[in-house]
Design a protein around this motif. Structure first.
Motif, PDB file in Angstrom:
ATOM      1  N   GLU A 222      41.821  14.830 -46.443  1.00 53.20           N
ATOM      2  CA  GLU A 222      41.030  15.946 -46.950  1.00 53.20           C
ATOM      3  C   GLU A 222      39.926  16.293 -45.956  1.00 53.20           C
ATOM      4  N   CYS A 223      39.492  17.548 -45.978  1.00 54.64           N
ATOM      5  CA  CYS A 223      38.456  18.023 -45.067  1.00 54.64           C
ATOM      6  C   CYS A 223      37.324  18.648 -45.873  1.00 54.64           C
ATOM      7  N   VAL A 224      36.122  18.129 -45.677  1.00 56.23           N
ATOM      8  CA  VAL A 224      34.936  18.597 -46.375  1.00 56.23           C
ATOM      9  C   VAL A 224      34.185  19.560 -45.461  1.00 56.23           C
ATOM     10  N   PHE A 225      33.766  20.687 -46.014  1.00 57.82           N
ATOM     11  CA  PHE A 225      32.960  21.649 -45.256  1.00 57.82           C
ATOM     12  C   PHE A 225      31.980  22.320 -46.205  1.00 57.82           C
ATOM     13  N   PHE A 226      30.935  22.917 -45.663  1.00 54.33           N
ATOM     14  CA  PHE A 226      30.075  23.686 -46.546  1.00 54.33           C
ATOM     15  C   PHE A 226      29.899  25.091 -46.026  1.00 54.33           C
ATOM     16  N   SER A 227      29.782  25.999 -46.981  1.00 49.31           N
ATOM     17  CA  SER A 227      29.679  27.427 -46.702  1.00 49.31           C
ATOM     18  C   SER A 227      28.903  28.098 -47.825  1.00 49.31           C
ATOM     19  N   SER A 228      28.422  29.262 -47.521  1.00 52.09           N
ATOM     20  CA  SER A 228      27.749  30.070 -48.524  1.00 52.09           C
ATOM     21  C   SER A 228      28.770  30.615 -49.519  1.00 52.09           C
ATOM     22  N   PRO A 229      28.455  30.594 -50.798  1.00 49.67           N
ATOM     23  CA  PRO A 229      29.359  31.211 -51.783  1.00 49.67           C
ATOM     24  C   PRO A 229      29.552  32.709 -51.535  1.00 49.67           C
ATOM     25  N   ALA A 230      28.632  33.332 -50.806  1.00 52.66           N
ATOM     26  CA  ALA A 230      28.740  34.760 -50.514  1.00 52.66           C
ATOM     27  C   ALA A 230      29.660  35.056 -49.322  1.00 52.66           C
ATOM     28  N   SER A 231      30.058  34.023 -48.581  1.00 56.07           N
ATOM     29  CA  SER A 231      30.927  34.253 -47.414  1.00 56.07           C
ATOM     30  C   SER A 231      32.297  34.756 -47.869  1.00 56.07           C
ATOM     31  N   GLN A 232      32.955  35.482 -46.991  1.00 56.83           N
ATOM     32  CA  GLN A 232      34.268  36.044 -47.323  1.00 56.83           C
ATOM     33  C   GLN A 232      35.269  34.947 -47.672  1.00 56.83           C
ATOM     34  N   HIS A 233      35.298  33.860 -46.881  1.00 57.01           N
ATOM     35  CA  HIS A 233      36.288  32.814 -47.162  1.00 57.01           C
ATOM     36  C   HIS A 233      35.998  32.096 -48.481  1.00 57.01           C
ATOM     37  N   SER A 234      34.714  31.911 -48.831  1.00 57.85           N
ATOM     38  CA  SER A 234      34.397  31.290 -50.121  1.00 57.85           C
ATOM     39  C   SER A 234      34.812  32.194 -51.280  1.00 57.85           C
ATOM     40  N   ARG A 235      34.540  33.473 -51.160  1.00 54.13           N
ATOM     41  CA  ARG A 235      34.955  34.410 -52.211  1.00 54.13           C
ATOM     42  C   ARG A 235      36.479  34.455 -52.316  1.00 54.13           C
ATOM     43  N   ASN A 236      37.156  34.445 -51.186  1.00 51.17           N
ATOM     44  CA  ASN A 236      38.622  34.445 -51.210  1.00 51.17           C
ATOM     45  C   ASN A 236      39.161  33.187 -51.885  1.00 51.17           C
ATOM     46  N   LEU A 237      38.552  32.036 -51.591  1.00 51.91           N
ATOM     47  CA  LEU A 237      39.022  30.784 -52.187  1.00 51.91           C
ATOM     48  C   LEU A 237      38.824  30.752 -53.700  1.00 51.91           C
ATOM     49  N   LEU A 238      37.776  31.407 -54.189  1.00 48.74           N
ATOM     50  CA  LEU A 238      37.594  31.504 -55.635  1.00 48.74           C
ATOM     51  C   LEU A 238      38.724  32.311 -56.268  1.00 48.74           C
ATOM     52  N   ALA A 239      39.130  33.368 -55.596  1.00 46.87           N
ATOM     53  CA  ALA A 239      40.202  34.227 -56.113  1.00 46.87           C
ATOM     54  C   ALA A 239      41.580  33.621 -55.894  1.00 46.87           C
ATOM     55  N   ASN A 240      41.742  32.891 -54.779  1.00 44.91           N
ATOM     56  CA  ASN A 240      43.043  32.337 -54.400  1.00 44.91           C
ATOM     57  C   ASN A 240      42.805  31.057 -53.596  1.00 44.91           C
ATOM     58  N   PRO A 241      42.892  29.884 -54.230  1.00 43.02           N
ATOM     59  CA  PRO A 241      42.586  28.641 -53.526  1.00 43.02           C
ATOM     60  C   PRO A 241      43.619  28.224 -52.470  1.00 43.02           C
ATOM     61  N   SER A 242      44.774  28.875 -52.429  1.00 43.96           N
ATOM     62  CA  SER A 242      45.772  28.559 -51.397  1.00 43.96           C
ATOM     63  C   SER A 242      45.251  29.022 -50.046  1.00 43.96           C
ATOM     64  N   CYS A 243      45.370  28.158 -49.053  1.00 42.09           N
ATOM     65  CA  CYS A 243      44.868  28.500 -47.729  1.00 42.09           C
ATOM     66  C   CYS A 243      45.585  27.678 -46.664  1.00 42.09           C
ATOM     67  N   ALA A 244      45.315  28.027 -45.424  1.00 46.87           N
ATOM     68  CA  ALA A 244      45.831  27.285 -44.278  1.00 46.87           C
ATOM     69  C   ALA A 244      44.654  26.907 -43.394  1.00 46.87           C
ATOM     70  N   VAL A 245      44.804  25.802 -42.673  1.00 50.65           N
ATOM     71  CA  VAL A 245      43.754  25.297 -41.797  1.00 50.65           C
ATOM     72  C   VAL A 245      44.384  24.898 -40.477  1.00 50.65           C
ATOM     73  N   THR A 246      43.679  25.172 -39.384  1.00 49.68           N
ATOM     74  CA  THR A 246      44.096  24.656 -38.082  1.00 49.68           C
ATOM     75  C   THR A 246      42.954  23.843 -37.489  1.00 49.68           C
ATOM     76  N   VAL A 247      43.323  22.792 -36.788  1.00 53.62           N
ATOM     77  CA  VAL A 247      42.394  21.943 -36.053  1.00 53.62           C
ATOM     78  C   VAL A 247      43.043  21.695 -34.702  1.00 53.62           C
ATOM     79  N   HIS A 248      42.313  21.943 -33.627  1.00 49.02           N
ATOM     80  CA  HIS A 248      42.897  21.685 -32.304  1.00 49.02           C
ATOM     81  C   HIS A 248      41.816  21.350 -31.299  1.00 49.02           C
ATOM     82  N   SER A 249      42.197  20.549 -30.346  1.00 54.42           N
ATOM     83  CA  SER A 249      41.292  20.224 -29.255  1.00 54.42           C
ATOM     84  C   SER A 249      41.431  21.294 -28.179  1.00 54.42           C
ATOM     85  N   ASN A 250      40.471  21.334 -27.264  1.00 53.92           N
ATOM     86  CA  ASN A 250      40.553  22.277 -26.155  1.00 53.92           C
ATOM     87  C   ASN A 250      41.711  21.891 -25.241  1.00 53.92           C
ATOM     88  N   ALA A 251      42.352  22.897 -24.662  1.00 51.79           N
ATOM     89  CA  ALA A 251      43.475  22.662 -23.767  1.00 51.79           C
ATOM     90  C   ALA A 251      43.372  23.605 -22.573  1.00 51.79           C
TER      91      ALA A 251
END
Length: 166
Positions: A43-72
């Motif tokens: 699991e990945c913990v993060f914090f954001s403002s409830p007013a942010s677009q991604h937070s509002r989107n997650l309230l409406a639709n909790p399905s999401c995708a995440v990417t994590v990558h190192s520099n290349a």
């Protein structure tokens, strides 16, 4: 790649890379945002403002995708994670304490943000912890071969089988 090797590779990225990209959508409109995160297992913990677009989107639709990558610097060095799952607010005292513990362990400077929010402005008072819970993790490592990708299904934070190609 054995399950232990897969787990070590995934955890290495989760622990060494500071930011992840969260891709959300609402009403058919996609959105992506970079956020600092800290791992708690898969699991990945993060914090954001409830007013942010991604937070509002997650309230409406909790399905999401995440990417994590190192520099290349070249295609051979590309390593990263592509994950799908759900995200939402951290709720409850125990879960919040755990979120704070893992976040402060990875980002000690965040203690100052939480303990002195007035120095940063009123926006700092409005952030909320979120947790991303992956249902599938794809590990990409071009050192293993161009486009080499291994996939793992996750149920309740645990691997539900060995990693497979694809």
């Amino acid at each position: 790649m054995t399950p232990d090797q897969f787990d070590a590779a995934v955890n290495s990225l989760l622990n060494s890379v500071p930011a992840m990209t969260v891709a959300t959508s609402s009403d058919g409109q996609p959105w992506a945002a970079d956020v600092y995160f800290a791992p708690a297992g898969y699991e990945c913990v993060f914090f954001s403002s409830p007013a942010s677009q991604h937070s509002r989107n997650l309230l409406a639709n909790p399905s999401c995708a995440v990417t994590v990558h190192s520099n290349a610097d070249s295609w051979r060095e590309i390593k990263g994670l592509q994950m799908e799952g759900t995200a939402g607010y951290v709720t409850g005292a125990e879960a919040t304490a755990r979120a704070l513990r893992v976040y402060f362990a990875k980002f000690p400077f965040a203690r100052d943000l939480i303990s002195n929010p007035l120095e940063l402005g009123k926006e700092a008072l409005n952030v909320k912890f979120h947790v991303f819970r992956p249902e599938r993790i794809c590990y990409i490592d071009n050192e293993l071969g161009f486009g080499k990708r291994l996939s793992l299904r996750v149920e309740n934070g645990e691997a539900s089988g060995p990693p497979a190609s694809g």
